[in-house]
Motif scaffolding. Sequence first.
Motif, PDB file in Angstrom:
ATOM      1  N   ARG A  60       8.543  55.885 105.614  1.00  0.00           N
ATOM      2  CA  ARG A  60       9.611  55.071 106.189  1.00  0.00           C
ATOM      3  C   ARG A  60      10.883  55.094 105.345  1.00  0.00           C
ATOM      4  O   ARG A  60      11.894  54.560 105.783  1.00  0.00           O
ATOM      5  CB  ARG A  60       9.129  53.627 106.340  1.00  0.00           C
ATOM      6  CG  ARG A  60       7.820  53.489 107.102  1.00  0.00           C
ATOM      7  CD  ARG A  60       7.988  53.647 108.587  1.00  0.00           C
ATOM      8  NE  ARG A  60       6.710  53.725 109.292  1.00  0.00           N
ATOM      9  CZ  ARG A  60       6.519  53.331 110.553  1.00  0.00           C
ATOM     10  NH1 ARG A  60       7.529  52.849 111.246  1.00  0.00           N
ATOM     11  NH2 ARG A  60       5.341  53.454 111.124  1.00  0.00           N
ATOM     12  N   HIS A  61      10.809  55.668 104.139  1.00  0.00           N
ATOM     13  CA  HIS A  61      11.978  55.674 103.245  1.00  0.00           C
ATOM     14  C   HIS A  61      12.146  57.063 102.631  1.00  0.00           C
ATOM     15  O   HIS A  61      12.062  57.215 101.408  1.00  0.00           O
ATOM     16  CB  HIS A  61      11.828  54.627 102.137  1.00  0.00           C
ATOM     17  CG  HIS A  61      11.317  53.301 102.603  1.00  0.00           C
ATOM     18  ND1 HIS A  61       9.978  53.034 102.788  1.00  0.00           N
ATOM     19  CD2 HIS A  61      11.978  52.162 102.928  1.00  0.00           C
ATOM     20  CE1 HIS A  61       9.830  51.787 103.194  1.00  0.00           C
ATOM     21  NE2 HIS A  61      11.035  51.234 103.288  1.00  0.00           N
ATOM     22  N   ILE A  95      12.125  39.223 104.934  1.00  0.00           N
ATOM     23  CA  ILE A  95      10.907  38.411 104.843  1.00  0.00           C
ATOM     24  C   ILE A  95       9.674  39.302 104.688  1.00  0.00           C
ATOM     25  O   ILE A  95       8.788  39.019 103.880  1.00  0.00           O
ATOM     26  CB  ILE A  95      10.782  37.511 106.086  1.00  0.00           C
ATOM     27  CG1 ILE A  95      11.980  36.550 106.151  1.00  0.00           C
ATOM     28  CG2 ILE A  95       9.473  36.730 106.052  1.00  0.00           C
ATOM     29  CD1 ILE A  95      11.968  35.648 107.360  1.00  0.00           C
ATOM     30  N   ASP A  96       9.600  40.388 105.468  1.00  0.00           N
ATOM     31  CA  ASP A  96       8.423  41.241 105.415  1.00  0.00           C
ATOM     32  C   ASP A  96       8.235  41.840 104.019  1.00  0.00           C
ATOM     33  O   ASP A  96       7.130  41.838 103.464  1.00  0.00           O
ATOM     34  CB  ASP A  96       8.544  42.359 106.452  1.00  0.00           C
ATOM     35  CG  ASP A  96       8.555  41.805 107.865  1.00  0.00           C
ATOM     36  OD1 ASP A  96       7.964  40.727 108.062  1.00  0.00           O
ATOM     37  OD2 ASP A  96       9.152  42.447 108.741  1.00  0.00           O
ATOM     38  N   ARG A  97       9.328  42.367 103.495  1.00  0.00           N
ATOM     39  CA  ARG A  97       9.242  42.921 102.141  1.00  0.00           C
ATOM     40  C   ARG A  97       8.873  41.847 101.131  1.00  0.00           C
ATOM     41  O   ARG A  97       8.107  42.088 100.198  1.00  0.00           O
ATOM     42  CB  ARG A  97      10.576  43.567 101.767  1.00  0.00           C
ATOM     43  CG  ARG A  97      10.690  45.011 102.173  1.00  0.00           C
ATOM     44  CD  ARG A  97      12.045  45.566 101.774  1.00  0.00           C
ATOM     45  NE  ARG A  97      13.026  45.424 102.833  1.00  0.00           N
ATOM     46  CZ  ARG A  97      14.325  45.636 102.692  1.00  0.00           C
ATOM     47  NH1 ARG A  97      14.798  46.005 101.530  1.00  0.00           N
ATOM     48  NH2 ARG A  97      15.142  45.506 103.707  1.00  0.00           N
ATOM     49  N   ILE A 122      -0.540  46.618 109.189  1.00  0.00           N
ATOM     50  CA  ILE A 122      -0.144  45.362 109.851  1.00  0.00           C
ATOM     51  C   ILE A 122       1.288  45.465 110.379  1.00  0.00           C
ATOM     52  O   ILE A 122       1.580  45.079 111.522  1.00  0.00           O
ATOM     53  CB  ILE A 122      -0.297  44.188 108.875  1.00  0.00           C
ATOM     54  CG1 ILE A 122      -1.775  43.952 108.560  1.00  0.00           C
ATOM     55  CG2 ILE A 122       0.339  42.920 109.445  1.00  0.00           C
ATOM     56  CD1 ILE A 122      -2.028  42.935 107.479  1.00  0.00           C
ATOM     57  N   MET A 123       2.207  45.971 109.565  1.00  0.00           N
ATOM     58  CA  MET A 123       3.594  46.088 109.998  1.00  0.00           C
ATOM     59  C   MET A 123       3.746  47.118 111.111  1.00  0.00           C
ATOM     60  O   MET A 123       4.594  46.957 112.000  1.00  0.00           O
ATOM     61  CB  MET A 123       4.477  46.460 108.809  1.00  0.00           C
ATOM     62  CG  MET A 123       4.613  45.372 107.772  1.00  0.00           C
ATOM     63  SD  MET A 123       5.281  43.848 108.451  1.00  0.00           S
ATOM     64  CE  MET A 123       6.862  44.408 109.041  1.00  0.00           C
ATOM     65  N   LYS A 124       2.938  48.137 111.093  1.00  0.00           N
ATOM     66  CA  LYS A 124       3.005  49.142 112.160  1.00  0.00           C
ATOM     67  C   LYS A 124       2.617  48.511 113.503  1.00  0.00           C
ATOM     68  O   LYS A 124       3.304  48.705 114.515  1.00  0.00           O
ATOM     69  CB  LYS A 124       2.069  50.312 111.822  1.00  0.00           C
ATOM     70  CG  LYS A 124       2.040  51.424 112.861  1.00  0.00           C
ATOM     71  CD  LYS A 124       1.121  52.535 112.401  1.00  0.00           C
ATOM     72  CE  LYS A 124       1.009  53.631 113.465  1.00  0.00           C
ATOM     73  NZ  LYS A 124       2.294  54.307 113.697  1.00  0.00           N
ATOM     74  N   LEU A 125       1.532  47.752 113.518  1.00  0.00           N
ATOM     75  CA  LEU A 125       1.112  47.093 114.754  1.00  0.00           C
ATOM     76  C   LEU A 125       2.090  45.980 115.136  1.00  0.00           C
ATOM     77  O   LEU A 125       2.348  45.756 116.323  1.00  0.00           O
ATOM     78  CB  LEU A 125      -0.298  46.526 114.578  1.00  0.00           C
ATOM     79  CG  LEU A 125      -1.402  47.558 114.291  1.00  0.00           C
ATOM     80  CD1 LEU A 125      -2.734  46.869 114.060  1.00  0.00           C
ATOM     81  CD2 LEU A 125      -1.514  48.557 115.444  1.00  0.00           C
ATOM     82  N   ARG A 126       2.635  45.300 114.151  1.00  0.00           N
ATOM     83  CA  ARG A 126       3.582  44.216 114.426  1.00  0.00           C
ATOM     84  C   ARG A 126       4.888  44.752 115.006  1.00  0.00           C
ATOM     85  O   ARG A 126       5.591  44.035 115.741  1.00  0.00           O
ATOM     86  CB  ARG A 126       3.855  43.467 113.120  1.00  0.00           C
ATOM     87  CG  ARG A 126       4.683  42.220 113.260  1.00  0.00           C
ATOM     88  CD  ARG A 126       4.633  41.411 111.989  1.00  0.00           C
ATOM     89  NE  ARG A 126       5.512  40.245 112.057  1.00  0.00           N
ATOM     90  CZ  ARG A 126       6.740  40.215 111.592  1.00  0.00           C
ATOM     91  NH1 ARG A 126       7.248  41.288 110.997  1.00  0.00           N
ATOM     92  NH2 ARG A 126       7.474  39.131 111.700  1.00  0.00           N
ATOM     93  N   ILE A 180      12.515  53.531 115.233  1.00  0.00           N
ATOM     94  CA  ILE A 180      11.321  53.366 114.384  1.00  0.00           C
ATOM     95  C   ILE A 180      11.697  52.459 113.219  1.00  0.00           C
ATOM     96  O   ILE A 180      12.622  52.760 112.457  1.00  0.00           O
ATOM     97  CB  ILE A 180      10.814  54.723 113.866  1.00  0.00           C
ATOM     98  CG1 ILE A 180      10.490  55.656 115.035  1.00  0.00           C
ATOM     99  CG2 ILE A 180       9.594  54.530 112.991  1.00  0.00           C
ATOM    100  CD1 ILE A 180      10.092  57.052 114.605  1.00  0.00           C
ATOM    101  N   PHE A 181      10.995  51.348 113.076  1.00  0.00           N
ATOM    102  CA  PHE A 181      11.312  50.385 112.029  1.00  0.00           C
ATOM    103  C   PHE A 181      10.919  50.930 110.655  1.00  0.00           C
ATOM    104  O   PHE A 181       9.913  51.629 110.490  1.00  0.00           O
ATOM    105  CB  PHE A 181      10.573  49.059 112.273  1.00  0.00           C
ATOM    106  CG  PHE A 181      11.179  48.242 113.375  1.00  0.00           C
ATOM    107  CD1 PHE A 181      12.316  47.489 113.148  1.00  0.00           C
ATOM    108  CD2 PHE A 181      10.619  48.236 114.648  1.00  0.00           C
ATOM    109  CE1 PHE A 181      12.886  46.737 114.166  1.00  0.00           C
ATOM    110  CE2 PHE A 181      11.175  47.488 115.658  1.00  0.00           C
ATOM    111  CZ  PHE A 181      12.315  46.736 115.419  1.00  0.00           C
ATOM    112  N   ALA A 182      11.723  50.602 109.655  1.00  0.00           N
ATOM    113  CA  ALA A 182      11.415  50.889 108.261  1.00  0.00           C
ATOM    114  C   ALA A 182      10.961  49.602 107.598  1.00  0.00           C
ATOM    115  O   ALA A 182      11.647  48.584 107.669  1.00  0.00           O
ATOM    116  CB  ALA A 182      12.637  51.457 107.534  1.00  0.00           C
ATOM    117  N   PHE A 183       9.763  49.636 106.992  1.00  0.00           N
ATOM    118  CA  PHE A 183       9.238  48.433 106.341  1.00  0.00           C
ATOM    119  C   PHE A 183       8.536  48.820 105.046  1.00  0.00           C
ATOM    120  O   PHE A 183       8.311  49.968 104.757  1.00  0.00           O
ATOM    121  CB  PHE A 183       8.253  47.683 107.250  1.00  0.00           C
ATOM    122  CG  PHE A 183       7.303  48.571 108.000  1.00  0.00           C
ATOM    123  CD1 PHE A 183       6.183  49.104 107.370  1.00  0.00           C
ATOM    124  CD2 PHE A 183       7.535  48.893 109.321  1.00  0.00           C
ATOM    125  CE1 PHE A 183       5.293  49.908 108.067  1.00  0.00           C
ATOM    126  CE2 PHE A 183       6.659  49.699 110.022  1.00  0.00           C
ATOM    127  CZ  PHE A 183       5.532  50.214 109.404  1.00  0.00           C
TER     128      PHE A 183
END
Length: 865
Positions: A631-632, A719-721, A768-772, A862-865
Motif C-alpha cells: 500500500r506504500h 485513526i486506523d494508523r 481487518i483493514m482490507k475487509l473494512r 484502493i485505500f492505503a492503510f
Amino acid sequence: MVLRSCWKSRHKTSRGAAVRPVLPAALLWFCVTRLACAGGALAETNIVVQKEAEFDVTYNDTATSENQTIYAFNHTVSRNKSEGVRVSVDVLSRGLESPILFVVRQKQAVLSFQIPLILRGLYQRKYPYNHVGRTLCQPPTLVASETQYFFVDVSTLSSQGTNYQLRVSRVESFTLHTDKKFSFTASPSQPQYFKYVFPDGVDTVIVKVNSDMTFPCSVMSIQDIQCPVYDLDNNVAFIGMYQTMTKKGAITVQRKDFPSNSFYVVVVVKTEDEACGGPLRFYPLRPDVLIDAGNRSKDIDVIVTPAIKLEVYVMGMLFCLGIFLSFYLLTFLMACLENKRLCRMKRRECLIPADVSPAETGKIPASPYEYGSLADNGSTLSSEAVTDSATSTDIYGYAGQEVFKRRPILNRVHQFSICIERSLDSVGRSRLESLSSVEEDDYDTLDDIDSDKNIVRTKKFLYVADLSRKDKRILSKKYQIYFWNIATIAVFYALPVVQLVITYQTVVNVTGNQDICYYNFLCAHPMGALSAFNNILSNLGYVLLGLLFLLIVLKRDVIHQRALLRNDLNALECGIPKHFGLYYAMGTALMMEGLLSACYHVCPNYTNFQFDTSFMYMIAGLCMLKLYQKRHPDINASAYTAYACLAGVIFFSVLGVVFGKGNNVFWIVFSVIHILATMLLSTQLYYMGRWRLDSGILRRIVNVIYTDCIRQCSGPMYIDRMVLLVMGNIVNWSLAAYGLIERPNDFASYLLAIAICNLLLYFAFYIIMKLRSGERIQCLPLVIILFTAVVWGLALYFFFQGLSTWQKTPAESREHNRDCILLQFFDDHDIWHFLSSIAMFGSFLVLLTMDDDLDTVQRDKIFAF
C-alpha cells in the motif's frame, strides 16, 4: 643408607681423590651394581609371601612395609565364552598416611590402584575412597581354550599394620545381549563395564543407558576391546566415545568402527555433579584437605538395540522428497488449469466482434483493457476500448457489422490487424523509454512534487495512487536490490558456516566427545561422517519450497512484464503495483534458512544457534516490508536500510547468547533500545515518512503536544494508523518488560518471538483493514490462509516438544530425548521442519495472492492503510 653402605664396601677410595668423569660403560656398571645392592637389602628386610588364591573367597590380611603379599590366580578362558573377572578391595583402617598399593599383573596388561583411592574433582578437590572394585580386561584369545594366570600384589610403605579384604570373583553376566535389559550398580570407585558382540546381520546398534536417579552424574563410554580399559573419572575420556548422563544416555555404535566386531560399554560415576548441572559443592581453603564424598552409588539399566536398516533410510528419503515434490506437481496442475482458462477466454474474445457491446453479448467484457472499482463491479470500460469500438462502427457501419457477424474469418483478420498496430506502438514506446537514462534521483518528475507529496501524504484518506507516483522503473530497480543484496549476504554467510560445522563434526568424530553436540540421541541416524542425517534431511523442504516460490514469482513477473509491453491498462493503472524484488528476496531467504538450519543440525549447540535463526529474522523482516510495500510503494525502506537494521538484530542476538544470561546491564540496555526503536518506527509509520530526526525534533514534539493535546485537545487525524501503532507499542513494551523481568536463557528465541509477534500483528491489521475497506479475499487466498493457519498450529505443537536444549548441560538436555515417531526415522523436530517449511511457503503465497481481487480496480480507488 643401605645403598650407600653397599657402595662404600665395594668401592673404597682415598679421602683426597679427585672425582673423574665416568665412561658410559662404567656408568652402566655402576647403576647395575646399585640396583643389585638395593635388591639385596630389600631381600633382607622385606618378606614376600605368595599364596595360591581362589575365586569367590574373601581374604583378610594385614599389609605393612615389612611384607609383600602376592595372590596367584588362574582361570580358563574360552574363545566362545566371555566372562569377566572383578577384583574388590576394602581397607578397614581409616586415616592412612601411606596408602596400600594393589598391582594386578595379567598376560597383556597391568592394572594398579591405591587405597584410599584419591579422585579429584573441580578445582582439584580430593575425594578418598576406601572401597574399590575394578573389572579386569579380557584380551581376546586365538585358541579355543587356554589357562591364563594373573597375580595381585599387595604392598605398602606404612610401618603400621593395615587390615584389608581382597575378593576376586567371576562376572557371569559379562556379555550384553541384544534387546535384553541388564541392571547393575556403579560408584566412582567401583566402575562397571560389559562386553557386547555384534550379531550377524547387525551393523549398527544403539546403546541406551537409563536410571531413575538424576544424580550422581555419570559418564557412559564406548571403547574398543583392548587393555587397559579406561574406567575412572580422570581417564574415561581418553579413548572411544563418551557422554555425560543423568537419567538418559544413548550412543549409536557402528560395526565399521570396531575391527574386533565387539566393544566395551563402560559406565563411570563422577565424583562431582557440576558436569551434569548439579550444585557446586563448597571449595576447601586448603588444597590438601580430603573431602568426604558420601554415598554416590547409582542404579543403572543398559540395553542394546539394533539401529534402523538401509531400507528405512531409503524410505525416509523417498518420503521427504515425495512430500515436497507433490507441491511442484500441484502447482503445475493449477498452472495448466489457469492457462486453459485464459485460452478459453481469449478464444471467446476472438469470436466476439470488436463493435458488439456487452449488452448484445450478455456478458461483461473480460479483456485486459477494461477495469473498474469494487463500487461499480468492473463494468466501466476504458477510454481506449470505447474509442476502438466507436472507430470500428464509424468505418464499417451497420453493414460492416453484419459482414463480420456472418464471416468470422474477416472478423479475426480485423482483430489481428488491430493487435499488430498496438504491438508496434507499444514496442516503439518501450524502446524510447529504454533509451532514456533513469537514475534514482529522478523519482520526482514534476516541479512541485516536493510540496505536492507533503500535501498528498497528509490527506485524511490516502489511496494507493497517492503513494505510487514515482517512476515504476526506478522502483523496480530499487526493490531488485533486495534480492541481489540477500544473495550476496547468503554466499558470504554460508561459506564460513559450512566450514565451521564441518570442523565441529570432525572434532566430534576424532575426540569421541558426545557432549559437544546437542542431538536427540535416541533418534539420531548417522550417515557417513554425519551423526544425525535425519535432522539434516528434514530441512530439504525449505530449499525445495523456496525454489518453487521463486518459480511462481518468476512466472508472475514474466506475465506482468508482457502486460506492460502491450500497454495493458490493468497492469499500468489498476491493482497493487507489481514489484517482485522483495518476493525474490523472500524465496532466497527461505532456501538459505533450510541450508543454515541443516548446518546447525550437523552439530547443534549454543555457539552456532544463530545459524538457525539469522534468516528467520530476515524472513520476518522481509514479510513486514512486503506488507507495507503493498500500500506504500513510494515510501518503503531501501534495501540498505532494511538489511542494516536486520544486521543490528543479529548482532544483538549474538550478544544475548554470549552475555545475556544473568547480565542485568545487557537486559537494561536492550530493553531501552527496543522501546526507543519501537517509538521511532511508530513515528515513521504514522507520518508516512514525512518527519526528520534532527536537532529540531524536540521543538516539533513540543509544538505537536501543545497544539493537539493542550490547546484544542483534538483526536488523532489518522485513526486506523493510530490503533495499529498503539497496539504495536503495547505488545512491544510488554515483551520488553517480560525480558527485563524474566531474562529468558534462550535470547535468540526471545528475539525471534518479538519479530513474529510484530509480523502477526501487522498481518491481522492488514486483513481487518482490507475487509473494512470493502475489499474481498478470493477463494484461493482464503483456502491458503486457512490451510497455513492449521499447518502453523501443528508445527508449533511439535516445536514445543523440546527434544533437546542447549540452554542446559548436555546431560540435562538428554533427559528430553525421545524415540523416533515417524517411519522410525524422523523425530518431533523433523516434523517441525516439514510443517514449518510448508507453513512458510503457504504464508508467502498468501502475501503473493491476497490482493488479486484488486487487479481490475483503479489505484485511486484502493485505500492505503
